[in-house]
Structures are given as C-alpha cells and as structure tokens.
Design an enzyme around this catalytic site. Structure first.
Site, PDB file in Angstrom:
ATOM      1  N   LYS A 214       3.816   0.861   9.845  1.00  0.00           N
ATOM      2  CA  LYS A 214       4.737   1.640   8.874  1.00  0.00           C
ATOM      3  C   LYS A 214       5.316   2.891   9.280  1.00  0.00           C
ATOM      4  O   LYS A 214       6.864   3.215   9.615  1.00  0.00           O
ATOM      5  CB  LYS A 214       4.435   0.928   7.342  1.00  0.00           C
ATOM      6  N   GLU A 220      -5.631   8.036  12.288  1.00  0.00           N
ATOM      7  CA  GLU A 220      -6.186   6.658  12.525  1.00  0.00           C
ATOM      8  C   GLU A 220      -5.568   6.147  13.841  1.00  0.00           C
ATOM      9  O   GLU A 220      -6.375   5.581  14.921  1.00  0.00           O
ATOM     10  CB  GLU A 220      -7.015   6.234  11.696  1.00  0.00           C
ATOM     11  N   GLY A 275       2.714  -0.620   1.999  1.00  0.00           N
ATOM     12  CA  GLY A 275       1.522  -1.304   3.123  1.00  0.00           C
ATOM     13  C   GLY A 275       0.864  -1.794   2.470  1.00  0.00           C
ATOM     14  O   GLY A 275       0.632  -2.884   3.268  1.00  0.00           O
ATOM     15  N   ARG A 276       0.376  -1.588   1.033  1.00  0.00           N
ATOM     16  CA  ARG A 276      -0.727  -3.232   0.804  1.00  0.00           C
ATOM     17  C   ARG A 276       0.329  -4.441   0.219  1.00  0.00           C
ATOM     18  O   ARG A 276      -0.584  -5.166   0.001  1.00  0.00           O
ATOM     19  CB  ARG A 276      -1.084  -2.139  -0.596  1.00  0.00           C
ATOM     20  N   GLU A 361      -5.464   0.778  -5.324  1.00  0.00           N
ATOM     21  CA  GLU A 361      -4.954   2.108  -5.206  1.00  0.00           C
ATOM     22  C   GLU A 361      -3.237   1.841  -5.443  1.00  0.00           C
ATOM     23  O   GLU A 361      -2.992   2.344  -6.099  1.00  0.00           O
ATOM     24  CB  GLU A 361      -4.369   1.759  -3.023  1.00  0.00           C
ATOM     25  N   HIS A 392     -28.060 -14.171  -4.973  1.00  0.00           N
ATOM     26  CA  HIS A 392     -29.136 -13.861  -4.774  1.00  0.00           C
ATOM     27  C   HIS A 392     -29.689 -12.132  -4.267  1.00  0.00           C
ATOM     28  O   HIS A 392     -30.568 -11.924  -3.838  1.00  0.00           O
ATOM     29  CB  HIS A 392     -29.504 -14.255  -2.882  1.00  0.00           C
ATOM     30  N   LYS A 512      -4.648  12.160   4.303  1.00  0.00           N
ATOM     31  CA  LYS A 512      -3.448  11.607   5.341  1.00  0.00           C
ATOM     32  C   LYS A 512      -3.375  14.029   5.731  1.00  0.00           C
ATOM     33  O   LYS A 512      -3.349  14.172   6.966  1.00  0.00           O
ATOM     34  CB  LYS A 512      -2.518  11.193   5.333  1.00  0.00           C
TER      35      LYS A 512
HETATM   36  C1  G6Q Z   1      -0.732   1.035   1.694  1.00  0.00           C
HETATM   37  C2  G6Q Z   1      -0.927   2.299   1.615  1.00  0.00           C
HETATM   38  C3  G6Q Z   1      -2.142   3.338   2.951  1.00  0.00           C
HETATM   39  C4  G6Q Z   1      -0.951   2.423   3.437  1.00  0.00           C
HETATM   40  C5  G6Q Z   1      -1.925   2.982   5.135  1.00  0.00           C
HETATM   41  C6  G6Q Z   1      -1.607   2.797   6.657  1.00  0.00           C
HETATM   42  O1  G6Q Z   1      -0.280   0.778   0.283  1.00  0.00           O
HETATM   43  O2  G6Q Z   1       0.077   2.746   1.851  1.00  0.00           O
HETATM   44  O3  G6Q Z   1      -3.323   2.155   3.284  1.00  0.00           O
HETATM   45  O4  G6Q Z   1      -1.204   1.370   4.247  1.00  0.00           O
HETATM   46  O5  G6Q Z   1      -2.621   4.558   5.293  1.00  0.00           O
HETATM   47  O6  G6Q Z   1      -0.558   3.513   6.765  1.00  0.00           O
HETATM   48  P1  G6Q Z   1       0.669   3.186   8.004  1.00  0.00           P
HETATM   49  O7  G6Q Z   1       0.839   1.754   7.708  1.00  0.00           O
HETATM   50  O8  G6Q Z   1       1.596   4.120   7.785  1.00  0.00           O
HETATM   51  O9  G6Q Z   1       0.409   3.253   9.004  1.00  0.00           O
END
Ligand code: G6Q
Length: 548
Positions: A214, A220, A275-276, A361, A392, A512
């Site tokens: 996003k 990462e 994001g989620r 989250e 199990h 981050k």
């Molecule tokens: C989700 C969070 C988080 C995010 C990641 C990746 O709701 O904000 O999990 O999706 O940190 O972020 P980017 O898509 O910006 O790389």
C-alpha cells in the site's frame, strides 16, 4: 463529516446495558449447557440463524434468551446501527488516521453508489477491476509474454501483513479453482530464506513478480523486491525486462515509479482500504490470476451479500452482529482470553492466520476513540488450525484444561475432493467435538463404563465449553467472500462495543520505525554508547562479533 466523538461517551463499564449484563452473568454464568438443552427440547433448532447462504448453530453457547436480549440492548446503546451507517456512508470513522473505512465499496456492484466526500467511489473501483481483468486475461491466455518471449508460468506476490496474508489465504482456499499449470508463491519475510526457497526452482524468464505494498515503503517488501529485481536481471540481463516481469499494487505511484515499475503496470487502491481489509482490492491480483476474473467477481459477490446482510438485518437475525456480541460476552464477562477458529477444510488452512491479523490488529487497542482507557478487556487472542489435525494435539486443553475457550467450527456440506468416506469422517468429527465440548462426560457415565474409581476424575469431561458451528454448502469463491466479510463485520461489531478504532495499527507502525535505526548501527560502527539499554547493546555487539 468527522466521526471523532466530541465528548467522551459514558465509559462502557458504567453503561446500564453493561451493568445489566454483569448482573445477568452473576445469575446465569454457571448454568450448564446440559441443563439448558434439557429444559428446552427445541434449543438446537431455535438458536440458529441462516443468512446469505450461511447456517449458524449458536445453541451450544452459554446463553439464554435473556442474554441475547441484553446483548442486543448493549449493541443499541453503543450505537451499532449508527456506526454501521457511518461506515457505509464514508464517514471518517478511522479517527486516528482521519480516514474513511470503505472496504465495502470494493465489492459493491457496478452501478451502486458509495460516497466519499460527496464523490461516488464505485466507478473508480470498477475501473481498477477492469484493468486487473484485462491484465489477468492476458497473462492467463499467454498473450502477455516475458522478456524472452515465453509465457508466464510462475507468479510471486511480494508483500507482508495485509499485503500478504489475504492473498496467501485466498490462494490456498481457492486452489481447487486455480490454474494448475501455473505456480503461485508468496514471499513476505525479510529473512532471505523466504525469497531463496520461493525462487530456487523457478526460471526468471517465466516468472512475474507482483510487488504488493500500500505504502511502497515497507522495509521487508522493498528489500525482497530489490532482491527479486537482481535475481531477474542476473538471468535476463536487460533493464527492459522489468516491464514484463514486475507489476505493482500500491497507493503510492511515485515510489512505484522510483523502483522502476512502469505506472502502466501499477494497480491502485485507496487510503480508505486498510491493509487487513484489502484482499478484495487490487491486493487480490494474485487471487485473480489464480482463479480468473469470473471467480474473483464471484468472491466479491459473496462479500457483498454479507455486507448487505450486516447493513440491513435486525441485530437478532444478524450473523456478524451476533458473532461479535458473543465474542464480547465471553471476552468480558467470562474472562476468556482466547477464541479458537477451526475450519474443517484443508483448503482453509491459512484462514486462522489470516483471522489473527484481522482480529488482533483491529481490536488490540487499549484506549477508546477519545483516548480514554477502555476500562475492560478488548480483542481476544484468535488462533486455530484446520480440523482434524488440532484434535490430536491441543484440543486436550480445550476439553479438560482450566481455561474457557469458545470455538468456531466451520464445515461444508460437500467436499471438493470426494474420496471414499473421508468427508463423512471429517464432518463426523465436527459434530462430535461440538457435542463433547458442550455436554462432556459425567463421573456417573465414566463409572458406568467400568472405570476404576481412582481413574474417574481423569476421564471426566466437565463439558459446558461453548462453540458455534457454521455450515456452508461448498467452499466456492462466493462462500469464501461471505466468510471473510462475516469475520470483518464481527470484528467491527466488537470494536463498536469497546468504542475503539478498529482500523488503525500504531503498534505496527512502531515496528516499521524501530528496526531502521538499528540496521544502520549493525552495518556501521555499532551502537553509539548510551543509545540503547544494556541488554540491547550487548545483543547487538554479540551479533556483530558472530558476523566477524
Ligand atoms: C494492515 C497493516 C499492515 C500492512 C503491512 C504492509 O492492516 O497496516 O499489516 O498491511 O505493514 O504494509 P504495506 O502494504 O504498506 O507494505
């Protein structure tokens, strides 16, 4: 219109509906499911709900009709109806980030209107979907060629958190519908092993990378994307190859261009998609490549059906509202610390991991929208594994341990892989587990089996362990959309009751920032004296020595 409450609302624990529930819990909290069922022959049929093609049996929960009525009262008192309306009408209910929360617009059918600051966002959503469709058709038909003229056979999504968990989960869940002649992989961890293992047997000439971020600034993802770039160029040897092997999903066109991805190859989304909550936006490009545009549209239709149900059904017939309220009931009145989700379908193996982010989250917050302490427990810890594997291992603790763990069982009437009597065996386990958890086994029953006295306590099952069972007919893209939307709105319901912002993630933002400072020190001359505590300094120094 701002959704920031001007004055602090009455603290939850002081609300009449909350107090009434506390009193009610004192009176009914110890009632046993055995007795509740014995007193009401029709309970198992009565306490059920069917909506949008989903059947929920919630009769094995530790509730009475009065509990439901009181929970509904709590929902009204906390303004759930108004908050739902605020979300759907584009109010900036993510107050700490000053953003609207409109993931419901991602699945609104063309022609429906959803306004943000007076502008209908549905045409923009549909335009991106149309571009995704054209792209996926090209790749799937082989008319999109790699740099050396070969068709794309491998797709690697590079992303993390919300830009990874939804795509992975959806790919696994809908694998049955996916292109079996293509390979789909997902790289998220900054640990180089993730990238190395995902690419070791692939040919860059046939591989497409989706850099999914996003913000397009996530450490990462950017690290993995640069590594992917080098990996592809090493073999393809020509910068122009990037256009044919890299596409981006992002809201940040500038950073995408800086990375070297052609803006033509970028699929956008918007700051009003968390994001989620984004697996049904362009973040789902890998899903669409796997199952095709029609399948993706069917998934969106499933999401939308649940959205409409949530928006319009009265709370007592409203699946996500009821689920959310039951979760509050166990979390705050029984003190349950966790909630388990057990999909009895191997394709849903990543569903619990996906839900962990969605739930924890969103609702792992300690202050209300106005910044006051919530004063009660918020987000429970979600966890789970696909059935029957968990039976199990950790089910022992759920049956006979000292903690209360409400469980969601998810099963399907039909399997996608009919093999002998596997499916009946699988589903027999769903029904058996729910029954055993609720009713247990009394000392009398254990004795009657001829158990010696000393062994009886070990073989007794107290029962009274609550569960809800969802039955769907078949795992289709549409069914997956409904399931995800169900949990999304249940999370929202819980957040409304706790008066928290379910759509920010300051805890993630902290992570981050922190590592960036330390990387410089690890790669430079080490931590400056006094810049960290003694423990962190010593760990960093030891690591630097190990590195030689
Ligand atoms: C989700 C969070 C988080 C995010 C990641 C990746 O709701 O904000 O999990 O999706 O940190 O972020 P980017 O898509 O910006 O790389």
């Amino acid at each position: 219109m701002s959704a920031i409450p001007r004055t602090a609302p009455t603290p939850l624990a002081e609300r009449p509906a909350w107090r009434a529930l506390l009193e009610h819990h004192k009176k009914t909290g110890t009632l046993h499911l055995r007795d509740l069922f014995a007193a009401d022959a029709g309970r198992g049929e009565r306490l059920t709900l069917e909506a949008a093609g989903l059947y929920l049996d919630y009769s094995k929960n530790r509730i009475t009709d009065e509990t439901i009525a009181l929970l509904m009262g709590l929902a009204s008192e906390c303004g759930l109806r108004e908050r739902i309306a605020a979300m759907f009408s584009g109010e900036k209910i993510n107050v700490t980030e000053g953003r609207a929360v409109l993931h419901v617009a991602l699945r609104a059918p063309a022609g429906e209107r959803m306004l943000l600051d007076g502008v209908d966002v549905v045409p923009e959503v549909q335009a991106v979907l149309a571009r995704m469709t054209a792209f996926c058709d090209d790749v799937r038909s082989g008319s999109w060629r790699g740099h050396s003229g070969r068709p794309i056979r491998n797709v690697i999504n590079i992303g993390i958190g919300g830009s990874d968990l939804g795509p992975v989960m959806a790919y696994e869940a809908l694998r049955h519908y996916s292109r079996r002649d293509m390979t789909f992989r997902f790289v998220s961890n900054v640990d180089g092993t993730d990238f190395a293992e995902a690419t070791r047997d692939l040919d860059p000439g046939e591989t497409l990378f989706i850099v999914c971020s996003k913000t397009f600034t996530t450490l990462e993802t950017l690290t993995n994307a640069h590594t992917a770039r080098e990996w592809a160029l090493r073999k393809l040897g020509d910068e122009r190859a990037i256009r044919r092997h890299f596409v981006a999903v992002s809201t940040n066109a500038e950073e995408v261009a800086k990375f070297g991805i052609d803006p033509q190859n970028m699929f956008g989304f918007w700051d009003w998609v968390g994001g989620r909550y984004s697996m049904d936006s362009a973040v789902g490009l890998s899903t669409m490549l796997a199952i095709g545009p029609e399948g993706f549209r069917a998934m969106l239709a499933g999401f939308h059906a649940m959205d409409e149900h949530f928006r319009s059904a009265p709370f007592e017939r409203n699946l996500p509202a009821l689920m959310g309220l039951l979760s509050v009931w166990y979390n705050d009145f029984f003190g349950a610390q966790t909630a388990a989700v057990f999909p009895y379908d191997q394709y849903l193996k990543r569903f619990p991991a996906y839900l962990q982010q969605l739930t924890m989250e969103s609702n792992g917050k300690h202050v209300t929208l106005t910044g006051a302490p919530v004063g009660v427990q918020t987000g429970p810890i979600y966890w789970g594994e696909p059935g029957t594997n968990g039976q199990h291992s950790f089910y022992q603790l759920i049956h006979q341990g000292t903690r209360l763990i409400p469980c969601d069982f998810i099963g399907f009437g039909k399997t996608l892989n009919p093999l002998g009597d596997h499916h009946n065996l699988l589903m027999a386990n769903v029904f058996a587990q729910g029954e055993a958890l609720a009713f247990g086994k009394t000392p009398e029953q254990v004795k009657a089996e001829g158990t010696p006295d000393w062994l009886v306590p070990h073989r007794v099952f107290e029962g009274n362990r609550p569960s809800s069972t969802f039955l769907l007919s078949e795992l289709t893209p549409e069914a997956l959309g409904k399931l995800v939307a169900l949990y999304e709105h249940s999370v929202f319901t819980q957040g409304v009751i706790w008066q928290i912002d379910s759509f920010d993630q300051w805890g993630v933002e902290l992570g981050k920032v922190l590592a960036k400072k330390i990387i410089g020190e690890l790669e430079g001359s080490g931590p400056a004296p006094g810049s960290h505590d003694s423990s962190t300094t010593a760990l960093m120094e030891r690591y630097r020595k190990q590195q030689g």
